[in-house]
Write a protein that holds these residues in place. Structure first.
Motif, PDB file in Angstrom:
ATOM      1  N   ILE A 254      -3.253   5.370  -2.089  1.00 15.65           N
ATOM      2  CA  ILE A 254      -3.881   5.832  -1.031  1.00 15.65           C
ATOM      3  C   ILE A 254      -3.554   7.430  -1.746  1.00 15.65           C
ATOM      4  O   ILE A 254      -2.734   7.654  -1.545  1.00 15.65           O
ATOM      5  CB  ILE A 254      -3.428   6.508   0.381  1.00 15.65           C
TER       6      ILE A 254
ATOM      7  N   ARG B  89     -15.030   1.556   7.219  1.00 19.13           N
ATOM      8  CA  ARG B  89     -14.373   0.471   6.763  1.00 19.13           C
ATOM      9  C   ARG B  89     -15.166  -0.665   5.906  1.00 19.13           C
ATOM     10  O   ARG B  89     -14.652  -1.219   5.733  1.00 19.13           O
ATOM     11  CB  ARG B  89     -14.124  -0.171   8.102  1.00 19.13           C
TER      12      ARG B  89
ATOM     13  N   PHE C 251      -8.471   6.600   9.902  1.00 20.82           N
ATOM     14  CA  PHE C 251      -8.038   6.047   9.900  1.00 20.82           C
ATOM     15  C   PHE C 251      -6.278   6.031   9.680  1.00 20.82           C
ATOM     16  O   PHE C 251      -6.525   7.459   9.462  1.00 20.82           O
ATOM     17  CB  PHE C 251      -8.287   5.451   8.391  1.00 20.82           C
TER      18      PHE C 251
ATOM     19  N   ILE D 167      -5.524   1.206   6.785  1.00 22.51           N
ATOM     20  CA  ILE D 167      -5.752   1.081   5.476  1.00 22.51           C
ATOM     21  C   ILE D 167      -5.375   0.116   4.802  1.00 22.51           C
ATOM     22  O   ILE D 167      -6.130  -0.631   3.769  1.00 22.51           O
ATOM     23  CB  ILE D 167      -5.720   2.388   4.533  1.00 22.51           C
TER      24      ILE D 167
ATOM     25  N   LEU E 181      -7.948   5.050  -2.454  1.00 23.08           N
ATOM     26  CA  LEU E 181      -8.934   5.270  -1.711  1.00 23.08           C
ATOM     27  C   LEU E 181      -8.593   6.582  -2.081  1.00 23.08           C
ATOM     28  O   LEU E 181      -7.261   6.902  -1.427  1.00 23.08           O
ATOM     29  CB  LEU E 181      -8.854   4.362  -0.509  1.00 23.08           C
TER      30      LEU E 181
ATOM     31  N   MET F  12      -8.357  10.033   0.853  1.00 23.14           N
ATOM     32  CA  MET F  12      -8.401  10.414   1.726  1.00 23.14           C
ATOM     33  C   MET F  12      -8.879  12.185   2.187  1.00 23.14           C
ATOM     34  O   MET F  12      -7.248  12.639   1.728  1.00 23.14           O
ATOM     35  CB  MET F  12      -7.338   9.014   2.696  1.00 23.14           C
TER      36      MET F  12
ATOM     37  N   CYS G 224       0.253  -1.070  -0.317  1.00 20.66           N
ATOM     38  CA  CYS G 224      -0.391   0.201   0.178  1.00 20.66           C
ATOM     39  C   CYS G 224       0.290   1.315   0.405  1.00 20.66           C
ATOM     40  O   CYS G 224       1.759   1.524   0.833  1.00 20.66           O
ATOM     41  CB  CYS G 224      -0.613   0.108   1.173  1.00 20.66           C
TER      42      CYS G 224
ATOM     43  N   ILE H 246     -15.236   0.382   2.254  1.00 16.95           N
ATOM     44  CA  ILE H 246     -14.166   0.414   1.429  1.00 16.95           C
ATOM     45  C   ILE H 246     -14.228  -0.733   1.230  1.00 16.95           C
ATOM     46  O   ILE H 246     -13.334  -1.752   0.514  1.00 16.95           O
ATOM     47  CB  ILE H 246     -12.940   0.887   2.960  1.00 16.95           C
TER      48      ILE H 246
END
Length: 278
Positions: free
Chosen positions: A227, A189, A214, A219, A206, A208, A19, A192
């Protein structure tokens, strides 16, 4: 300086496992500073760039944003993803032509959304949305560039917060050739994890864009691969500017000018980091 091919290869590799955070600069200066912090890739922000030019989001022309992508891609040594909005075209053939132009800017990835630009009828109907993603994929493939395609389901940002519809669209977008899937506006959550599960093994981005509970580790544990923060960093900068200027205008006080980075420090940073052609 990395070549465009190397940047595109690196960008694809980032989406294979783990990630990562892909922050959103709005000009060359912010891009260079984010690069210096060790982020492995960057993404443009349509809103942040528009605000820097004194315009609202989505008010810039195709040629303006293409020139912006060229500038960011040339100035940085890491992959750049282009927030290409709806591709600046409604019909698939015109969208494909614009995607080819976007590929030519040197970006490593680009995103296409299913927002029409009309808040009274915000989403392209399902079949047209899928055809548009397929047209973008074919344009990338025909251009010979290994550009990563992200497809966005925009309902949560435009008054259509239907998770089932978003997932239906994302799974179809994946089948149409999207490499990465994205539902900006989901926050819980449960939402997602539902999206991650539905499109697996394709990676999910995602957004943010505001303070939340989070962390990156949280995540990552949900299975998100990428992200982004959208225009949030640009808004942080504008917020600090507005508050400092307002205090001067309304109270004649300069309190908010204290404790900030010095011009000497910024001069030193950009002297060391700005590409020679800049």
């Amino acid at each position: 300086m990395s070549t465009t091919t190397e940047k595109r290869r690196a960008f694809r590799n980032l989406h294979r496992s783990g990630c990562f955070v892909i922050p959103n600069p709005w000009n060359v200066g912010s891009a260079l500073y984010l690069q210096s912090l060790g982020f492995p890739a960057l993404a443009s922000t349509s809103s942040g760039y528009a605000y820097s030019l004194g315009r609202p989001d989505s008010a810039l022309s195709r040629d303006q944003v293409l020139a912006h992508y060229c500038e960011l891609a040339a100035a940085t040594d890491i992959p750049l993803n282009a927030d290409f909005e709806n591709g600046y075209a409604h019909e698939p053939d015109a969208l494909a032509d614009n995607v080819r132009l976007c590929v030519d800017t040197g970006v490593a990835g680009l995103s296409i959304e299913d927002f029409t630009g009309d808040e009274t009828a915000p989403l392209y109907d399902f079949d047209k949305a899928v055809v548009r993603v397929r047209a973008a994929r074919q344009a990338i493939d025909q251009s010979g560039g290994d550009v990563l395609l992200t497809a966005r389901a925009e309902g949560f940002l435009h008054g259509r917060p239907d998770l089932d519809d978003a997932i239906r669209r994302l799974t179809a977008f994946a089948e149409a050739g999207a490499d990465c899937l994205y539902v900006p506006g989901i926050k819980t959550r449960e939402q997602i994890e539902a999206v991650v599960t539905a499109v697996a093994p394709k990676p999910v981005n995602l957004l943010m864009s505001a303070a939340g509970s989070f962390t990156v580790s949280d995540i990552a544990a949900m299975g998100v691969r990428r992200i982004s923060v959208g225009g949030a960093l640009a808004r942080v900068a504008m917020d600090a500017f507005i508050k400092a200027a307002t205090l001067i205008a309304t109270e004649g006080r300069f309190d908010r000018l204290g404790g900030v980075i010095s011009g000497t420090d910024l001069d030193a940073f950009f002297a060391q980091n700005t590409p020679s052609e800049q």
